[in-house]
Write an enzyme that holds these catalytic residues in place. Structure first.
Site, PDB file in Angstrom:
ATOM      1  N   GLU A 105      12.927  54.606  31.606  1.00 49.99           N
ATOM      2  CA  GLU A 105      12.073  54.351  30.449  1.00 49.99           C
ATOM      3  C   GLU A 105      11.602  52.919  30.545  1.00 49.99           C
ATOM      4  O   GLU A 105      12.263  52.065  31.141  1.00 49.99           O
ATOM      5  CB  GLU A 105      12.802  54.615  29.133  1.00 49.99           C
ATOM      6  CG  GLU A 105      13.695  53.511  28.645  1.00 49.99           C
ATOM      7  CD  GLU A 105      15.018  53.381  29.401  1.00 49.99           C
ATOM      8  OE1 GLU A 105      15.549  52.266  29.457  1.00 49.99           O
ATOM      9  OE2 GLU A 105      15.515  54.384  29.926  1.00 49.99           O
ATOM     10  N   TYR A 117       6.139  50.723  38.534  1.00 49.91           N
ATOM     11  CA  TYR A 117       6.628  52.110  38.524  1.00 49.91           C
ATOM     12  C   TYR A 117       5.534  53.089  38.935  1.00 49.91           C
ATOM     13  O   TYR A 117       5.792  54.040  39.677  1.00 49.91           O
ATOM     14  CB  TYR A 117       7.191  52.468  37.154  1.00 49.91           C
ATOM     15  CG  TYR A 117       8.348  51.587  36.734  1.00 49.91           C
ATOM     16  CD1 TYR A 117       9.251  51.085  37.663  1.00 49.91           C
ATOM     17  CD2 TYR A 117       8.533  51.230  35.404  1.00 49.91           C
ATOM     18  CE1 TYR A 117      10.307  50.268  37.283  1.00 49.91           C
ATOM     19  CE2 TYR A 117       9.589  50.417  35.014  1.00 49.91           C
ATOM     20  CZ  TYR A 117      10.473  49.940  35.958  1.00 49.91           C
ATOM     21  OH  TYR A 117      11.512  49.138  35.586  1.00 49.91           O
TER      22      TYR A 117
END
Length: 173
Positions: A105, A117
């Site tokens: 997350e 990411y």
């Protein structure tokens, strides 16, 4: 820049906590002790000239999935590929443990981390409203651990399989 990625050692604890406190407001320092004790092979540090400049912590979430719990790099070392190196090393550990997916997350306002990411192959899956204690939303991201990134592990696995088959053939002779 000669960065060495290695397993966390107890002597690294103070440096990791320093980086963690520079990077986050949320994490409990005692969680790192727990991860070291329970998931030591998935707690990695980046070392430069004898100093810890970053770390990543992961764990097996279930039979198929690894979770990136925390990734941080000292601010003056960001943008030099250290986060990528740490994630690559963690993904190799996930892959060698037969995990198929990685999840994490990230804060919705963390532009640098989201960019990293996405570059690594993570896909945003959904938003968790009010995920963080300050009320900020979190983006849950997931990626499939593609075997092309781990060719050397695949080659080793094939060699072991061939050796195993040969040994069985010799035994059954």
């Amino acid at each position: 820049m000669n960065i060495r990625i290695r397993n966390f050692k107890a002597d690294d604890f103070e440096d990791v906590l320093c980086i963690e406190s520079e990077s986050f407001t949320e994490h409990n320092p005692f969680a790192y002790i727990h991860f070291y004790e329970m998931h030591g092979n998935m707690f990695l540090v980046a070392e430069y000239l004898g100093s810890i400049v970053g770390f990543v912590v992961g764990y097996r979430m279930n039979e198929r999935e690894g979770r990136v719990f925390s990734l941080a790099v000292r601010e003056e070392f960001q943008g030099k590929g250290i986060g990528t190196m740490l994630l690559d090393a963690l993904f190799k550990e996930f892959y060698s443990n037969l995990l198929k997916y990685a999840t994490l997350e990230v804060r919705t306002n963390n532009i640098k981390a989201k960019g990293l990411y996405l570059k690594m192959g993570f896909v945003p899956c959904w938003i968790e409203k009010g995920y963080y204690s300050d009320g900020e939303d979190g983006i849950i991201m997931k990626m499939k651990l593609s075997s092309y990134k781990f060719q050397e592990l695949d080659i080793l696995a094939e060699k072991i399989e061939r050796m195993s088959q040969k040994s069985t053939e010799d035994f059954n002779g």
